[in-house]
Design an enzyme around this catalytic site. Sequence first.
Site, short mmCIF file in Angstrom:
data_model
loop_
_atom_site.label_atom_id
_atom_site.label_comp_id
_atom_site.label_asym_id
_atom_site.label_seq_id
_atom_site.Cartn_x
_atom_site.Cartn_y
_atom_site.Cartn_z
N GLY A 56 47.28 37.25 41.11
CA GLY A 56 47.16 36.40 39.94
C GLY A 56 46.16 35.29 40.13
O GLY A 56 45.90 34.52 39.22
N CYS A 57 45.56 35.18 41.31
CA CYS A 57 44.56 34.16 41.58
C CYS A 57 43.20 34.74 41.19
O CYS A 57 42.84 35.82 41.65
CB CYS A 57 44.58 33.79 43.07
SG CYS A 57 43.30 32.65 43.58
N VAL A 58 42.46 34.03 40.31
CA VAL A 58 41.18 34.60 39.87
C VAL A 58 39.97 33.87 40.44
O VAL A 58 40.10 32.81 41.02
CB VAL A 58 41.07 34.63 38.33
CG1 VAL A 58 41.88 35.79 37.79
CG2 VAL A 58 41.55 33.33 37.74
#
Lengths: 121, 111, 98
Positions: free
Chosen positions: B109-111
């Site tokens: 979920g880290c972009v």
Amino acid sequence: MSEIKKFMFVNRKAPYGTIYALESLEVVLITAAFDQDVSLVFLDDGVFQLKKGQQTKGIEIKNFSPTYRALEGYDVEKLYVMKESMEARGLTEDDLLVPVTVLTGAEMGALMDEQDVVLSF
Amino acid sequence: MATIEVGGKSYETDEEGYLVNLGEWDMDVANYIAKTESIDMTEQHWEVINFLREYFEEYQIAPAVRVLTKAIGKKLGPEKGTSEYLYALYPYGPGKQACKIAGLPKPTGCV
Amino acid sequence: MLHIVNKSPLENSSLESCLNVATSGDVLLIEDAVYAATTGNGFEPKLLAAMGKVKVYVLQPDLDARGMGDRLVAGVTSVDYSGFVDLTTTNNTCQSWL
């Protein structure tokens, strides 16, 4: 996204045979970042996802079962397992790797009716 | 795919510089990656790296920043469980920079 | 003949169809089909009934992956990957039930 919605993830597939279980878990972890009301339910073969003692070395697939124990830290604490599904598979609550609430099919149906969004895996 | 060479050893990385094989991680490659991120590793930096590696060992994921912050507060004391503290150590984000130095994949979920 | 099944019997009817059709030979359970050969599974009675006419095998690495290595139904033979290959060579034909 200021309004909190009730999200339910319905898990009905066994792990490893298909990618559904892992995909569901990843979406749950991402959803947890948005401070929504998240419930996970496990029915049919989905209850196998929570079986203790998974050892995947022999099939060379990542064992993602320990990640279910991280859900509490993500404030995802509503985990439900359907009683009939568990019993039909020779499993009891002691066979599961996280604490869950066991519901009958009828109770599960009622809970599903309360949701704003239901996502199936 | 790319590789990092440190002290005669080579480490495979993805296109963003994260190690491909967690098992290959050691202090040498951690120090090397830290240098490329312009971070001088102190005891406080290592504390976070070690915490991340233990978390991954137990749960098989890199934690989201919010989860990391809370868990650090619990384990290392409330004064360290704040985003100010963690961002002071890792200005471009503890998820991004610390995970990379710790040899973990990018947090989900880290972009 | 070797029949290979890879779906859980509680989700999909391929194992049931296979056992209705197979009158002799070997049945190998792999991937999610291994749950069929675990004690307490709802399919156990049907599997036991079929074991009178076919010989049932299960792929051990798939059983272990699912944490079910310690609850194999008695009378089912577990094989590793090379045992899987042996089964495909000792049988003249092979059918994968999808």
